[in-house]
Write a protein that holds these residues in place. Structure first.
Motif, short mmCIF file in Angstrom:
data_model
loop_
_atom_site.label_atom_id
_atom_site.label_comp_id
_atom_site.label_asym_id
_atom_site.label_seq_id
_atom_site.Cartn_x
_atom_site.Cartn_y
_atom_site.Cartn_z
N GLY A 109 0.85 -1.44 0.03
CA GLY A 109 0.08 0.08 0.02
C GLY A 109 0.95 1.29 0.21
O GLY A 109 1.80 1.17 0.58
N ILE A 136 -2.70 4.90 2.50
CA ILE A 136 -3.05 3.51 3.07
C ILE A 136 -2.26 3.37 4.33
O ILE A 136 -0.80 3.50 4.35
CB ILE A 136 -2.78 2.22 2.16
N ILE A 139 -2.15 -2.74 5.96
CA ILE A 139 -2.59 -3.74 5.26
C ILE A 139 -2.40 -5.08 6.24
O ILE A 139 -1.45 -5.32 6.75
CB ILE A 139 -1.97 -4.00 4.03
N SER A 150 -7.12 -3.23 4.27
CA SER A 150 -6.60 -2.06 3.98
C SER A 150 -7.29 -0.98 4.82
O SER A 150 -8.55 -0.80 4.75
CB SER A 150 -6.40 -1.47 2.45
#
Length: 270
Positions: A109, A136, A139, A150
């Motif tokens: 991410g 993000i 994850i 996420s």
């Protein structure tokens, strides 16, 4: 266990729980025996803070994601302190990364909300997804590695298929989501977040939304909240047996929560 000179950014157990990996802002990654705290190895070579770490399903390889805009893959079974593959990500910083099924690819991410899947052998980008509009933050995979969730600054957490990167579900909140995890035994996800740390002192605990929030993975509906932290929740994780979960906060506390028996009988009405 003292092996870092600056703030630790993430810790991660292997599947069996006998090994623990830690990374920090001091650009170092360490491997430890979880029982006695003996340090097994150190992974150097990063030129920026190391934000994330993960080991593959059989603990033969480790990945680290660094602020120097790269993801490094390391062989745990050799004493060579050099990554066998370095994947540069010069466009957008890696903020979180995990291994996919059987260690064939890595899911990363980025700060622009993009998710990339790249080969663990060549570093080639295999697939891309852009379902988030902001960074993000975390994850985490399901117990069988077929799905991942996420957590993003765009106030959502999203569930994806690990192989295809198809978007499956979305869980919405009113504040940035710092971390999200998938239960290994129930169709539930837990999410933690709140405001940016710099805004905490200007807002009451109630308004800050510092609760851990539980959603049904299939219906995308929130069914419970757990209070306790006096600041944003930075990370959440289910225990491998699914009978408890832990949360780590900006307040410096790690809280372990054991589920009541009624939790396991709970069913959300369709």
């Amino acid at each position: 266990m003292l092996g870092h000179e600056r703030s630790i950014t993430q810790i991660k157990y292997n599947r069996e729980g006998d090994l623990l990996f830690s990374v920090a802002k001091d650009t170092v990654a360490n491997a430890w025996y979880s029982v006695n705290g003996e340090r097994l190895g150190t992974y150097n070579g990063h030129t920026g803070a190391v934000w994330c770490v993960d080991c593959d399903w059989d603990t033969k390889n480790v990945l680290t994601g660094s602020a120097d805009n790269s993801c490094r893959l390391w062989d745990c079974e050799t004493e060579d302190n050099q990554p066998y593959l370095t994947v540069p990500c010069s466009d957008h910083k890696i903020t979180s990364a995990v291994w996919g099924p059987l260690g064939e690819f890595v899911i990363a991410g980025h700060e622009n909300g993009e998710i990339n899947q790249f080969s663990a052998k060549s570093g080639e980008i295999l697939k891309k997804a852009k379902e988030h509009t902001k960074q993000i933050n975390d994850i985490q995979t399901s117990v069988d590695l077929t799905m991942f969730i996420s957590a993003s600054k765009d106030n959502t957490a999203k569930l994806f298929d690990s192989t295809s990167l198809d978007h499956i579900k979305t869980f919405k909140t009113e504040r940035p989501v710092n971390s999200a995890a998938i239960s290994p035994i129930m169709d539930h996800v837990v999410m933690g977040g709140g405001q940016e740390a710099m805004e905490v002192t200007t807002t009451s605990t109630r308004i800050g939304k510092f609760e851990a929030r539980f959603f049904h993975a299939a219906y995308e509906e929130e069914f419970g909240r757990v209070k306790g932290h006096f600041g944003p929740i930075n990370c959440v994780a289910f225990h491998p047996d699914g009978k408890s979960y832990s949360s780590g906060g900006e307040d410096g506390y790690v809280r372990i929560h054991y589920f009541d028996p009624q939790y396991f009988d709970f069913e959300l009405e369709a």
